[in-house]
Write a protein that holds these residues in place. Sequence first.
Motif, PDB file in Angstrom:
ATOM      1  N   ASN A   1      48.094  99.367 119.119  1.00  0.00           N
ATOM      2  CA  ASN A   1      48.210 100.404 118.094  1.00  0.00           C
ATOM      3  C   ASN A   1      47.078 100.372 117.087  1.00  0.00           C
ATOM      4  OD1 ASN A   1      50.594 101.407 119.186  1.00  0.00           O
ATOM      5  ND2 ASN A   1      51.876  99.974 118.018  1.00  0.00           N
ATOM      6  N   GLU A   2      46.461  99.193 116.921  1.00  0.00           N
ATOM      7  CA  GLU A   2      45.376  99.082 115.951  1.00  0.00           C
ATOM      8  C   GLU A   2      44.053  99.610 116.501  1.00  0.00           C
ATOM      9  OE1 GLU A   2      45.192  95.710 118.668  1.00  0.00           O
ATOM     10  OE2 GLU A   2      46.829  96.604 117.504  1.00  0.00           O
ATOM     11  N   CYS A   3      44.024  99.914 117.793  1.00  0.00           N
ATOM     12  CA  CYS A   3      42.796 100.365 118.452  1.00  0.00           C
ATOM     13  C   CYS A   3      42.632 101.871 118.290  1.00  0.00           C
ATOM     14  CB  CYS A   3      42.826 100.003 119.937  1.00  0.00           C
ATOM     15  SG  CYS A   3      41.423 100.612 120.880  1.00  0.00           S
ATOM     16  N   SER A   4      41.436 102.311 117.922  1.00  0.00           N
ATOM     17  CA  SER A   4      41.118 103.736 117.877  1.00  0.00           C
ATOM     18  C   SER A   4      40.447 104.101 119.188  1.00  0.00           C
ATOM     19  CB  SER A   4      40.196 104.047 116.698  1.00  0.00           C
ATOM     20  OG  SER A   4      39.704 105.370 116.812  1.00  0.00           O
TER      21      SER A   4
ATOM     22  N   ALA B   1      38.446 107.084 131.742  1.00  0.00           N
ATOM     23  CA  ALA B   1      38.104 106.623 130.388  1.00  0.00           C
ATOM     24  C   ALA B   1      37.599 107.792 129.549  1.00  0.00           C
ATOM     25  CB  ALA B   1      37.055 105.520 130.462  1.00  0.00           C
ATOM     26  N   ILE B   2      36.750 108.637 130.138  1.00  0.00           N
ATOM     27  CA  ILE B   2      36.222 109.792 129.409  1.00  0.00           C
ATOM     28  C   ILE B   2      37.339 110.772 129.081  1.00  0.00           C
ATOM     29  CG2 ILE B   2      34.625 111.741 129.511  1.00  0.00           C
ATOM     30  CD1 ILE B   2      32.918 110.081 131.454  1.00  0.00           C
ATOM     31  N   ILE B   3      38.194 111.058 130.058  1.00  0.00           N
ATOM     32  CA  ILE B   3      39.296 112.004 129.823  1.00  0.00           C
ATOM     33  C   ILE B   3      40.273 111.434 128.796  1.00  0.00           C
ATOM     34  CG2 ILE B   3      41.244 113.195 130.902  1.00  0.00           C
ATOM     35  CD1 ILE B   3      39.603 113.298 133.503  1.00  0.00           C
ATOM     36  N   TRP B   4      40.522 110.133 128.866  1.00  0.00           N
ATOM     37  CA  TRP B   4      41.406 109.467 127.893  1.00  0.00           C
ATOM     38  C   TRP B   4      40.882 109.702 126.483  1.00  0.00           C
ATOM     39  CZ3 TRP B   4      42.345 103.403 128.052  1.00  0.00           C
ATOM     40  CH2 TRP B   4      43.340 103.057 127.110  1.00  0.00           C
ATOM     41  N   ARG B   5      39.582 109.490 126.279  1.00  0.00           N
ATOM     42  CA  ARG B   5      39.019 109.652 124.944  1.00  0.00           C
ATOM     43  C   ARG B   5      39.024 111.119 124.521  1.00  0.00           C
ATOM     44  NH1 ARG B   5      33.392 106.826 123.157  1.00  0.00           N
ATOM     45  NH2 ARG B   5      32.434 108.717 124.023  1.00  0.00           N
ATOM     46  N   CYS B   6      38.784 112.038 125.456  1.00  0.00           N
ATOM     47  CA  CYS B   6      38.849 113.461 125.120  1.00  0.00           C
ATOM     48  C   CYS B   6      40.246 113.860 124.663  1.00  0.00           C
ATOM     49  CB  CYS B   6      38.432 114.302 126.327  1.00  0.00           C
ATOM     50  SG  CYS B   6      36.669 114.255 126.727  1.00  0.00           S
TER      51      CYS B   6
ATOM     52  N   ALA C   1      42.458 111.854 123.394  1.00  0.00           N
ATOM     53  CA  ALA C   1      42.681 111.203 122.091  1.00  0.00           C
ATOM     54  C   ALA C   1      42.100 112.053 120.959  1.00  0.00           C
ATOM     55  CB  ALA C   1      42.059 109.816 122.095  1.00  0.00           C
ATOM     56  N   ARG C   2      40.954 112.689 121.212  1.00  0.00           N
ATOM     57  CA  ARG C   2      40.370 113.561 120.187  1.00  0.00           C
ATOM     58  C   ARG C   2      41.252 114.790 119.949  1.00  0.00           C
ATOM     59  NH1 ARG C   2      34.699 112.525 122.472  1.00  0.00           N
ATOM     60  NH2 ARG C   2      33.800 111.060 120.974  1.00  0.00           N
ATOM     61  N   VAL C   3      41.842 115.288 121.023  1.00  0.00           N
ATOM     62  CA  VAL C   3      42.742 116.439 120.897  1.00  0.00           C
ATOM     63  C   VAL C   3      43.975 116.065 120.090  1.00  0.00           C
ATOM     64  CG1 VAL C   3      44.260 117.984 122.210  1.00  0.00           C
ATOM     65  CG2 VAL C   3      41.939 117.538 123.015  1.00  0.00           C
ATOM     66  N   ARG C   4      44.447 114.834 120.293  1.00  0.00           N
ATOM     67  CA  ARG C   4      45.685 114.384 119.626  1.00  0.00           C
ATOM     68  C   ARG C   4      45.357 113.551 118.386  1.00  0.00           C
ATOM     69  NH1 ARG C   4      49.020 112.451 125.066  1.00  0.00           N
ATOM     70  NH2 ARG C   4      49.168 114.541 125.973  1.00  0.00           N
TER      71      ARG C   4
ATOM     72  N   THR D   1      47.515 105.321 122.881  1.00  0.00           N
ATOM     73  CA  THR D   1      46.960 103.965 122.983  1.00  0.00           C
ATOM     74  C   THR D   1      47.507 103.203 124.183  1.00  0.00           C
ATOM     75  OG1 THR D   1      48.646 103.152 121.447  1.00  0.00           O
ATOM     76  CG2 THR D   1      46.517 103.769 120.509  1.00  0.00           C
ATOM     77  N   THR D   2      48.574 103.702 124.783  1.00  0.00           N
ATOM     78  CA  THR D   2      49.110 103.140 126.026  1.00  0.00           C
ATOM     79  C   THR D   2      49.067 104.209 127.106  1.00  0.00           C
ATOM     80  OG1 THR D   2      50.598 101.614 124.855  1.00  0.00           O
ATOM     81  CG2 THR D   2      51.119 102.110 127.157  1.00  0.00           C
ATOM     82  N   VAL D   3      48.496 103.862 128.257  1.00  0.00           N
ATOM     83  CA  VAL D   3      48.443 104.805 129.376  1.00  0.00           C
ATOM     84  C   VAL D   3      49.004 104.121 130.618  1.00  0.00           C
ATOM     85  CG1 VAL D   3      46.462 106.039 128.437  1.00  0.00           C
ATOM     86  CG2 VAL D   3      46.084 104.164 130.054  1.00  0.00           C
ATOM     87  N   THR D   4      49.333 104.934 131.615  1.00  0.00           N
ATOM     88  CA  THR D   4      49.854 104.441 132.888  1.00  0.00           C
ATOM     89  C   THR D   4      48.895 104.844 134.002  1.00  0.00           C
ATOM     90  OG1 THR D   4      52.146 104.675 132.128  1.00  0.00           O
ATOM     91  CG2 THR D   4      51.795 104.506 134.507  1.00  0.00           C
ATOM     92  N   ILE D   5      48.626 103.912 134.913  1.00  0.00           N
ATOM     93  CA  ILE D   5      47.844 104.224 136.107  1.00  0.00           C
ATOM     94  C   ILE D   5      48.733 104.041 137.328  1.00  0.00           C
ATOM     95  CG2 ILE D   5      45.921 103.502 137.577  1.00  0.00           C
ATOM     96  CD1 ILE D   5      44.337 102.834 135.155  1.00  0.00           C
ATOM     97  N   CYS D   6      48.793 105.077 138.177  1.00  0.00           N
ATOM     98  CA  CYS D   6      49.553 105.020 139.431  1.00  0.00           C
ATOM     99  C   CYS D   6      48.583 105.193 140.594  1.00  0.00           C
ATOM    100  CB  CYS D   6      50.613 106.121 139.472  1.00  0.00           C
ATOM    101  SG  CYS D   6      51.853 106.027 138.169  1.00  0.00           S
TER     102      CYS D   6
END
Length: 442
Positions: free
Chosen positions: A312-315, A266-271, A273-276, A282-287
């Motif tokens: 898509n509406e989620c920040s 979750a932390i890396i996802w948000r980091c 998102a800040r870079v991009r 807004t869509t991720v995959t977990i394997c």
Amino acid sequence: MNMNFSNEEKESLIYDVRLSSVGPGRVTGSDVFHNPGGLDLAMKLHYLKVVYLFDSEAMQGLTITEIKDSFVTIFNYYFIICGRFRRSESGRPFIKCNDSGARTIETKCTKTLDEWLAMKDWSSYKLLFSQQIIGPELSFSPPILLQVTQFKCGGISLGLSWAHVLGDPLSASNFINLWGQTLNNLSLKIPFNIPRSAPTSLKPGLEKDPVTVKRVNPIGDHWILADSKKMDTFSFHITSSQMNNLQAQIWSPNDEQVPPFESLCAIIWRCIARVREGSEPTTVTICRPDPNGRGNDIIGNDQLICKVEAGNECSIVDTNLKILARMLVDQGIDERNQIEEVVEKDHGVTDFFVYGANLTFLDLEDVNVYDLKLKGQKPRFVYYTLQGVGDEGVVLVLPWSKDPSINNIDGKFVTIILPEDEMVKLKSELMMNGVMFEGVYY
């Protein structure tokens, strides 16, 4: 100590390269064919690369010849991975089990193992495994390659290059761990691999591709994803105390915490998102491995491939980390059946990729990373990475060794593969969020 080497200096670290092949000790027979399933074929542009680093004690009384000879035994069970790919009249790939064997590479290193580990330069690790991929001539391309590198101190590394079309990370890990048992003269209690027959026609496929895969222009017999962006890789270690601090930042004492993997992602996802900014993922995959296993198959792709859609509406940048972490735990939808359908719709001929189709989090914590033993010794360090990753990138999370005799610290080891132009900003974001610290990454 972080050290940066030129390409010429890196190449000079490895010398005395020798090539050979190792196959099964028994003849498989003629006209034996293995047909990868739809999930396998969806992964055919990806390659798993693993490096196991061992102290000199693990090599006491052990020779490189004995290491190579011991693969003969394990290949009796895993004879499928010693075959070569062909194409049927329809164009669908299959494996002819012709005992062609695995390619083996013997090399020497100018460094001691301690010196190698102290360099902390991830890009040098690619010298410890083969870069070869399948194709452009299928009939001459081994699906796995093994590299044994001798360090100046007597320690060794074992580098495994595993074509993902053969199976998921758990398949590869089980294979190498079982090989360790044969090297230690332990009896194997596993079935021989049973080749799969060609799949029967499925019902008409999906109208729309699942979001966890992306189709690409035909790549023919050269099985590697064409880079639209230059990708970069870096790695870092998170100790248990650092992980506890990260958890405490997200969860109050009264909260029911989610597992550390999802909190970290979750932390890396948000980091990221800040870079991009302006194009948040807004869509991720977990394997991750399927806890229900794969039945009697000892190889194959059966890991969970789950989409998590924030909408898509989620920040992502503005979403509370608790919400993102719980989303990763509760809202994942496994798309393996849909992937199978869309691949089989085109009879296994169309080319897809999974890793990097979305921002992908690969959970390797239950993959028995440190179970390989040589002469009873566990590896000092195990490094995992991937070849053939799409532009959205991949985050690999591994356990750090829990054996206090190897390392006096534990925690997690993270490898991130992203477009090169995002890396500098991402490292800054990770440091600002307490995920990593200056000087701890490779």
